[in-house]
Design an enzyme around this catalytic site. Structure first.
Site, PDB file in Angstrom:
ATOM      1  N   GLY A  72       0.906  -1.300   0.305  1.00 16.62           N
ATOM      2  CA  GLY A  72       0.203   0.071  -0.305  1.00 16.62           C
ATOM      3  C   GLY A  72       0.557   1.238  -0.147  1.00 16.62           C
ATOM      4  O   GLY A  72       0.255   2.467  -0.814  1.00 16.62           O
ATOM      5  N   THR A  73       2.164   1.333   0.835  1.00 16.68           N
ATOM      6  CA  THR A  73       2.738   2.593   0.594  1.00 16.68           C
ATOM      7  C   THR A  73       3.543   2.781  -0.616  1.00 16.68           C
ATOM      8  O   THR A  73       3.299   4.096  -1.161  1.00 16.68           O
ATOM      9  CB  THR A  73       4.305   1.787   1.384  1.00 16.68           C
ATOM     10  OG1 THR A  73       3.659   1.475   2.327  1.00 16.68           O
ATOM     11  CG2 THR A  73       5.055   3.020   1.523  1.00 16.68           C
ATOM     12  N   HIS A 197      -3.616  -6.373   2.795  1.00 15.39           N
ATOM     13  CA  HIS A 197      -3.559  -6.803   4.339  1.00 15.39           C
ATOM     14  C   HIS A 197      -4.310  -6.289   5.199  1.00 15.39           C
ATOM     15  O   HIS A 197      -4.785  -6.810   6.478  1.00 15.39           O
ATOM     16  CB  HIS A 197      -2.741  -6.752   5.000  1.00 15.39           C
ATOM     17  CG  HIS A 197      -1.969  -5.936   5.123  1.00 15.39           C
ATOM     18  ND1 HIS A 197      -2.125  -5.552   6.331  1.00 15.39           N
ATOM     19  CD2 HIS A 197      -1.176  -5.122   4.995  1.00 15.39           C
ATOM     20  CE1 HIS A 197      -1.188  -4.134   6.874  1.00 15.39           C
ATOM     21  NE2 HIS A 197      -1.085  -3.284   5.244  1.00 15.39           N
ATOM     22  N   CYS A 320       2.308   3.255  11.712  1.00 16.11           N
ATOM     23  CA  CYS A 320       3.829   2.981  11.249  1.00 16.11           C
ATOM     24  C   CYS A 320       4.326   4.246  12.025  1.00 16.11           C
ATOM     25  O   CYS A 320       5.534   4.787  11.898  1.00 16.11           O
ATOM     26  CB  CYS A 320       2.964   3.602  10.052  1.00 16.11           C
ATOM     27  SG  CYS A 320       2.701   2.638   8.810  1.00 16.11           S
TER      28      CYS A 320
END
Length: 375
Positions: A72-73, A197, A320
């Site tokens: 996703g990053t 995820h 994060c």
């Protein structure tokens, strides 16, 4: 596999059975490079195309608007910076809400040019008019507003932001990593990102969505690949598993969402009843599975540890940034307490009995920590 007591689905949802079954079946068929021309590679390409079509159907996009990335990053970085690159002759500034995920903030800070944070209200919601005002300044290349906040759950007015930007020429990037699968994808974006995820797919699969006709350019020139939006050799079995999980989650989200929202309402009420405790985020227009609250005179790490000893896995601050022990930039932007915060996020299988146990343990753990410091 048991997930009893695991209440950190916003960091990563346990793998959906549909994803696990599909992944195991696809491992024997999807190992080849889907860009090659031989029979085995063509088989892998068919599986990848099928995954893309399933994802497009679930999210209401075209299949050719869907690209699988390694996370996703990466999807956030490619989506945001690709729109910025497509507007290079107009400027290089990035406008974003003050509560965006750190992945987006890091991407904006990595490139030259100004990045402007637009303030949010006490619930964590940004004003479409404020975004449009900031985006109307000279030299702005792209605006970014997340679909829903990953820490406090507040849903952002993305469609209204898009309408406010109409006519400005400034494209809109939407980080939908926290909400994809749980809520319908909002309208009005030029590029968007999601992470498998987060909805019960395997880790290591992201989605980059780029609208047909959007001015998007590869922000990392020199990549040698057929699809410049892609991150190279896609993990075909994982992509297929991610698509299977998304399809299953979308099919069941109405029922699961209602059940999770009712359980979260109980947690919100119990947390609000604790002395010197603030429950943050919009109480209604929010992700159904998530709640964050902050306890005065309590260290967030100690609270996470205390609940973990009781068998409940929760998070403190941003998933994060928690390991850096830095205060949450999201809570700071909202004007909320930045320490002593806990994020509880339910999995699709979290039971009422687990929530009962959490609500019994929570006041005891909070009182114990406060007693240790003489309160």
């Amino acid at each position: 596999m048991t997930t009893s007591g695991y209440l950190d689905a916003a960091s990563s949802e346990p793998m959906h059975p549909a994803a696990r079954d599909t992944l195991l079946a696809a491992l024997d068929q999807g190992y080849a490079d889907p860009r090659r021309l031989h029979r085995t590679a063509r088989s892998a390409r068919l599986l990848l195309d099928n995954a893309r079509e399933v994802v497009a159907d679930c999210l209401g996009t075209r299949p050719d608007e869907v690209t699988f990335t390694a996370s996703g990053t990466e999807a956030v970085h490619r989506g945001l910076l690709g729109l910025r690159a497509g507007r290079a002759r107009h400027g290089d500034a990035v406008v974003h809400s003050a509560v965006e995920h750190s992945a987006l903030l890091h991407a904006a800070a990595w490139v030259p040019g100004e990045h402007v944070a637009v303030d949010v209200d006490r619930t964590g919601r940004v004003s479409p008019a404020d975004v449009a005002c900031a985006a109307g300044a000279a030299g702005v290349a792209v605006a970014a507003v997340q679909a829903a906040n990953h820490e406090v759950g507040t849903v952002q007015p993305v469609t209204e932001v898009a309408a406010a930007l109409a006519g400005t020429g400034v494209p809109l990037f939407v980080d939908a990593c926290a909400s994809a699968g749980r809520l319908a994808l909002p309208e009005g974006w030029d590029a968007a990102a999601a992470s498998a995820h987060k909805w019960g797919g395997p880790a290591g699969v992201g989605l980059l969505l780029v609208r047909k006709g959007a001015r998007w350019r590869n922000p990392f020139p020199g990549d040698d690949r057929v699809d410049e939006r892609a991150a190279g050799f896609e993990n075909v079995p994982a992509a297929l598993a991610a698509a299977a999980a998304l399809q299953a989650v979308v099919a069941e989200r109405a029922e699961v969402g209602r059940r999770q929202a009712a359980l979260v309402d109980r947690i919100r009420a119990a947390a609000a009843a604790l002395p010197d405790t603030e429950v943050v985020g919009d109480p209604v227009d929010r992700l159904p599975h998530l709640v964050t609250f902050s306890c005065l005179y309590v260290d967030g790490e100690a609270l996470v540890d205390g609940l973990d000893r009781r068998g409940f896995g929760v998070a403190s601050g941003s998933a994060c940034t928690a390991s850096t022990l830095e205060p949450s930039h999201v809570l700071a932007a909202m004007g909320a307490l930045t320490h002593g915060n806990v994020r509880v996020s339910l999995t699709r299988t979290t039971t009422e009995q687990e929530v009962d146990g959490l609500l019994a343990a929570l006041p005891e753990v909070v009182a114990g920590i406060r007693a240790e410091v003489g309160l």
